[in-house]
Design a protein around this motif. Structure first.
Motif, mmCIF file in Angstrom:
data_model
loop_
_atom_site.group_PDB
_atom_site.id
_atom_site.type_symbol
_atom_site.label_atom_id
_atom_site.label_comp_id
_atom_site.label_asym_id
_atom_site.label_seq_id
_atom_site.Cartn_x
_atom_site.Cartn_y
_atom_site.Cartn_z
ATOM 1 N N ALA A 436 -12.341 -108.507 34.474
ATOM 2 C CA ALA A 436 -11.003 -108.875 34.924
ATOM 3 C C ALA A 436 -9.901 -108.197 34.113
ATOM 4 N N SER A 437 -10.094 -108.055 32.797
ATOM 5 C CA SER A 437 -9.042 -107.464 31.964
ATOM 6 C C SER A 437 -8.761 -106.025 32.358
ATOM 7 N N VAL A 438 -9.788 -105.272 32.702
ATOM 8 C CA VAL A 438 -9.591 -103.876 33.104
ATOM 9 C C VAL A 438 -8.938 -103.816 34.485
ATOM 10 N N LEU A 439 -9.437 -104.610 35.421
ATOM 11 C CA LEU A 439 -8.843 -104.664 36.761
ATOM 12 C C LEU A 439 -7.362 -104.999 36.666
ATOM 13 N N ASN A 440 -7.028 -105.955 35.816
ATOM 14 C CA ASN A 440 -5.640 -106.369 35.679
ATOM 15 C C ASN A 440 -4.784 -105.269 35.062
ATOM 16 N N TYR A 441 -5.276 -104.662 33.976
ATOM 17 C CA TYR A 441 -4.462 -103.670 33.277
ATOM 18 C C TYR A 441 -4.219 -102.452 34.158
ATOM 19 N N LEU A 442 -5.275 -101.955 34.782
ATOM 20 C CA LEU A 442 -5.115 -100.774 35.633
ATOM 21 C C LEU A 442 -4.262 -101.111 36.852
ATOM 22 N N GLY A 443 -4.563 -102.261 37.490
ATOM 23 C CA GLY A 443 -3.786 -102.650 38.660
ATOM 24 C C GLY A 443 -2.323 -102.843 38.329
ATOM 25 N N TYR A 444 -2.039 -103.552 37.248
ATOM 26 C CA TYR A 444 -0.653 -103.801 36.846
ATOM 27 C C TYR A 444 0.069 -102.492 36.527
ATOM 28 N N SER A 445 -0.634 -101.589 35.841
ATOM 29 C CA SER A 445 -0.001 -100.309 35.490
ATOM 30 C C SER A 445 0.374 -99.527 36.736
ATOM 31 N N MET A 446 -0.510 -99.509 37.717
ATOM 32 C CA MET A 446 -0.202 -98.781 38.950
ATOM 33 C C MET A 446 0.923 -99.464 39.732
ATOM 34 N N ILE A 447 0.981 -100.805 39.647
ATOM 35 C CA ILE A 447 2.073 -101.526 40.297
ATOM 36 C C ILE A 447 3.400 -101.151 39.652
ATOM 37 N N GLU A 448 3.434 -101.121 38.326
ATOM 38 C CA GLU A 448 4.651 -100.749 37.601
ATOM 39 C C GLU A 448 5.096 -99.331 37.956
ATOM 40 N N LYS A 449 4.136 -98.459 38.162
ATOM 41 C CA LYS A 449 4.452 -97.064 38.482
ATOM 42 C C LYS A 449 4.635 -96.839 39.978
ATOM 43 N N LYS A 450 4.382 -97.898 40.766
ATOM 44 C CA LYS A 450 4.513 -97.850 42.223
ATOM 45 C C LYS A 450 3.632 -96.770 42.836
ATOM 46 N N ILE A 451 2.397 -96.712 42.335
ATOM 47 C CA ILE A 451 1.428 -95.759 42.877
ATOM 48 C C ILE A 451 0.157 -96.520 43.273
ATOM 49 N N ASN A 452 -0.513 -96.015 44.280
ATOM 50 C CA ASN A 452 -1.790 -96.593 44.706
ATOM 51 C C ASN A 452 -1.681 -98.115 44.870
ATOM 52 N N ASP A 458 -5.416 -104.922 45.402
ATOM 53 C CA ASP A 458 -6.798 -105.389 45.541
ATOM 54 C C ASP A 458 -7.432 -105.643 44.168
ATOM 55 N N MET A 459 -7.130 -104.759 43.209
ATOM 56 C CA MET A 459 -7.673 -104.937 41.853
ATOM 57 C C MET A 459 -7.180 -106.238 41.224
ATOM 58 N N VAL A 460 -5.877 -106.475 41.334
ATOM 59 C CA VAL A 460 -5.321 -107.659 40.694
ATOM 60 C C VAL A 460 -5.791 -108.930 41.408
ATOM 61 N N LYS A 461 -5.905 -108.880 42.724
ATOM 62 C CA LYS A 461 -6.449 -110.032 43.458
ATOM 63 C C LYS A 461 -7.857 -110.359 42.967
ATOM 64 N N LYS A 462 -8.660 -109.324 42.791
ATOM 65 C CA LYS A 462 -10.025 -109.539 42.314
ATOM 66 C C LYS A 462 -10.017 -110.123 40.904
ATOM 67 N N ALA A 463 -9.105 -109.620 40.064
ATOM 68 C CA ALA A 463 -9.007 -110.144 38.694
ATOM 69 C C ALA A 463 -8.634 -111.628 38.706
ATOM 70 N N VAL A 464 -7.718 -112.015 39.611
ATOM 71 C CA VAL A 464 -7.321 -113.423 39.711
ATOM 72 C C VAL A 464 -8.496 -114.280 40.183
ATOM 73 N N GLU A 465 -9.280 -113.753 41.113
ATOM 74 C CA GLU A 465 -10.476 -114.492 41.568
ATOM 75 C C GLU A 465 -11.453 -114.711 40.418
ATOM 76 N N LEU A 466 -11.570 -113.692 39.555
ATOM 77 C CA LEU A 466 -12.494 -113.797 38.426
ATOM 78 C C LEU A 466 -11.972 -114.721 37.335
ATOM 79 N N LYS A 467 -10.634 -114.731 37.127
ATOM 80 C CA LYS A 467 -10.025 -115.563 36.079
ATOM 81 C C LYS A 467 -8.773 -116.238 36.627
ATOM 82 N N PRO A 468 -8.957 -117.280 37.454
ATOM 83 C CA PRO A 468 -7.814 -117.912 38.115
ATOM 84 C C PRO A 468 -6.859 -118.634 37.173
ATOM 85 N N ASN A 469 -7.271 -118.929 35.949
ATOM 86 C CA ASN A 469 -6.420 -119.654 35.014
ATOM 87 C C ASN A 469 -5.852 -118.766 33.913
#
Length: 571
Positions: A436-452, A458-469
């Motif tokens: 989850a930590s990798v999915l979140n970091y990569l997903g968040y970084s791409m969100i900040e850069k507005k790419i992909n 999808d990455m961040v959604k999966k990370a939330v499913e893995l660690k909802p709290n």
């Protein structure tokens, strides 16, 4: 260690609440109540030295107070002062004949004096909760081993059949006792069973390999060691394999009943590794040390336990007691560096790790730890260089290596080297797709850069499913929706993130932004003020203050969440 983990914490421990019937007397001068409250406060902070001083002082004034006596007993035990712990244990039993730890302490005192029957009587009176039963019957079995009695020892272990989570403890100690008493047929059968159930256990591999080597089956032992080392480069197993290849026959894994009892306490302590039971793990570790066996591994465990309790001064002192001749000495040096870092002695920490790496440039763990210290100090250039050095040592990275790519990716991302960072994050995900930590970091970084953005969402959604709290990951999902222009969804997830992490300034800022875009301007300003009050970084503070003064500019058209074929970079 063992696969059957016991999480049950002992009740009535040193942080227990004061009973309404406490016999503490009111003292206008504060000599009793003041010392008691100060000691209690120190105990809550796990500053057991200070707590013991305060409570002992209170006890001098209020001699015989049962509440104080029991708390001082537990504090002396947690500090490893066995003579004082034994003295107070006897006092505790005068008013609470079933106090579990007091019974165990006095039982072990009898055990060390070879008064095994008396020891068993004390152990039996501590066996009234799951952890008490497990402790009692393991130590009772070793007391029979001390008398050379195999069958009574095995019958004591049979008492553990009442709880299936005790199975691995039973099988392992059955093997150790049979081996100690010379019944090699029974020992081998139990070692095999233990290995089949928990082949990743360090102590099972050590003990079984030791047994095989002493029975002239060195090749089998070496195969066992190699299988373990494929998954974990442990210095104790490496040392055992090296010695075996030289033809050196080891001494028995357990050479005395005391060593067996110490191993039982070690087994128990290593199974109590969550926050609710860590205080009990400390007591068991100190008891194990008092038996004098395997000082290197026991002091390593003591240091690890203090580290988990954030008592880094105590951790440092424990690691320093690991003998220079031990295979664990280099590991202890690395852990000392970590403790020094946590104590604010950063230069000493770096110097210690640099010396370890200089002595062994292929010490992967030391290099990674050095990189971690650089990263903790925000020295991302040196961190990235160090992590790159560690990665170069990996002939074929496996799933267990995902963290090094993740940490290296963070370092390069902070250096604004996005292309390199993205490759490292994707390698980490290749090794650990559900981290989850990798999915979140990569997903968040791409969100900040507005790419992909679709992939990032999808990455961040999966990370939330893995660690909802996890508040940070939940915030990432809210921020992804914000970037996509779905402000209602952004509010939902950012509100939850603030509930999970109410003191994080950036999460509060994100919720304020989401409120603003949905027209809830007063609530937005409240969240931005909350973000400001929670001490954001200077560059973040400037941005938040501007929002408080001017709000947000008109929203730009939301970015379409499609996969870009040519991602932008920021350097």
């Amino acid at each position: 260690m063992m696969t059957a983990l016991l999480r049950t914490a002992l009740t009535g421990f040193l942080l227990a609440s004061i009973p309404a019937t406490s016999a503490l007397a009111y003292d206008p001068a504060g000599s009793v109540s003041g010392s008691y409250l100060a000691g209690r406060s120190a105990a809550k902070l796990r500053d057991n030295d200070l707590a013991s001083d305060y409570l002992t002082n209170a006890l001098k004034t209020d001699t015989g107070n049962p509440i104080l006596t029991e708390k001082v007993f537990l504090l002396e035990l947690s500090e490893g002062d066995m003579p004082k712990a034994e003295e107070f244990a006897a006092e505790v039993l005068k008013f609470n004949s079933q106090q579990r730890m007091a019974r165990i302490v006095l039982g072990l005192k009898d055990f060390k004096g070879r008064h095994y029957e008396e020891a068993r009587r004390n152990f039996a009176q501590s066996a009234y909760t799951p952890v008490g039963e497990l402790t009692s019957w393991l130590l009772t079995a070793w007391s029979y081993a001390g008398e050379g009695e195999l069958n009574p020892a095995l019958k004591a272990l049979d008492r553990l059949d009442s709880n299936e989570s005790f199975a691995n403890f039973k099988t392992f100690h059955e093997a150790l006792i049979a081996d100690y008493l010379g019944n090699s047929i029974r020992a081998e059968a139990s070692f095999k069973k233990a290995y089949e159930a928990a082949g990743t256990s360090l102590r099972i591999v050590q003990a079984y390999g030791n047994f095989l080597e002493r029975h002239n089956r060195a090749a089998e032992a070496q195969s066992l060691y190699r299988a373990y080392l494929e998954a974990d480069q442990n210095p104790l197993i490496e040392a055992a394999l090296a010695a075996s290849l030289k033809g050196e026959k080891p001494q028995p894994f357990i050479a005395s009943p005391g060593e067996g009892a110490s191993e039982a306490l070690f087994s128990l302590a290593t199974s109590m590794n969550d926050d609710q039971s860590i205080d009990v793990a400390l007591l068991y570790t100190q008891l194990g040390i008092s038996l004098g066996a395997d000082q290197d591994i026991m002091y390593t465990l003591l240091g690890d336990t203090f580290e988990d309790m954030k008592r880094y001064d105590k951790a440092l002192a424990a690691y320093q007691k690991v003998p220079a001749s031990s295979p664990l000495r280099v590991n202890a040096d690395m852990e000392e560096a970590v403790a020094l870092q946590q104590l604010g002695r950063k230069d000493e920490a770096l110097a210690k790790l640099k010396s370890i790496v200089a002595a062994d440039p292929k010490n992967y763990d030391a290099i990674v730890t050095l990189g971690n210290l650089y990263r903790a100090n925000s020295d991302f250039a040196n961190a990235a260089t160090t992590y790159d050095q560690a990665i170069a040592l990996l002939e074929k990275p496996g799933p267990g290596n995902w963290r090094i790519f993740y940490y290296d990716g963070i370092s390069h991302e902070r250096l604004k080297q996005w292309d390199q960072a993205e490759k490292l994050f994707r390698k980490a995900l290749e090794l650990a797709p559900n981290e989850a930590s990798v999915l979140n970091y990569l997903g968040y970084s791409m969100i900040e850069k507005k790419i992909n953005l679709q992939e990032a969402l999808d990455m961040v959604k999966k990370a939330v499913e893995l660690k909802p709290n996890d508040g940070y990951i939940t915030d990432s999902l809210g921020w992804a929706y914000f970037q996509l222009g779905d402000y209602e969804q952004a509010v939902i997830h950012c509100e939850k993130a603030v509930e999970l992490l109410p003191a994080d300034p950036i999460i509060a800022e994100h919720l304020g932004d989401a409120y603003w875009r949905t027209g809830r301007t007063l609530e937005a300003k409240f969240q931005w003020q909350h973000a400001k009050d929670n001490k954001p970084e200077p560059e973040d503070l400037k941005r938040i203050e501007d929002k408080l003064k001017n709000g947000l500019p008109p929203a730009e058209p939301p970015v379409t969440p499609v996969q870009n074929t040519a991602p932008k970079t920021n350097g």
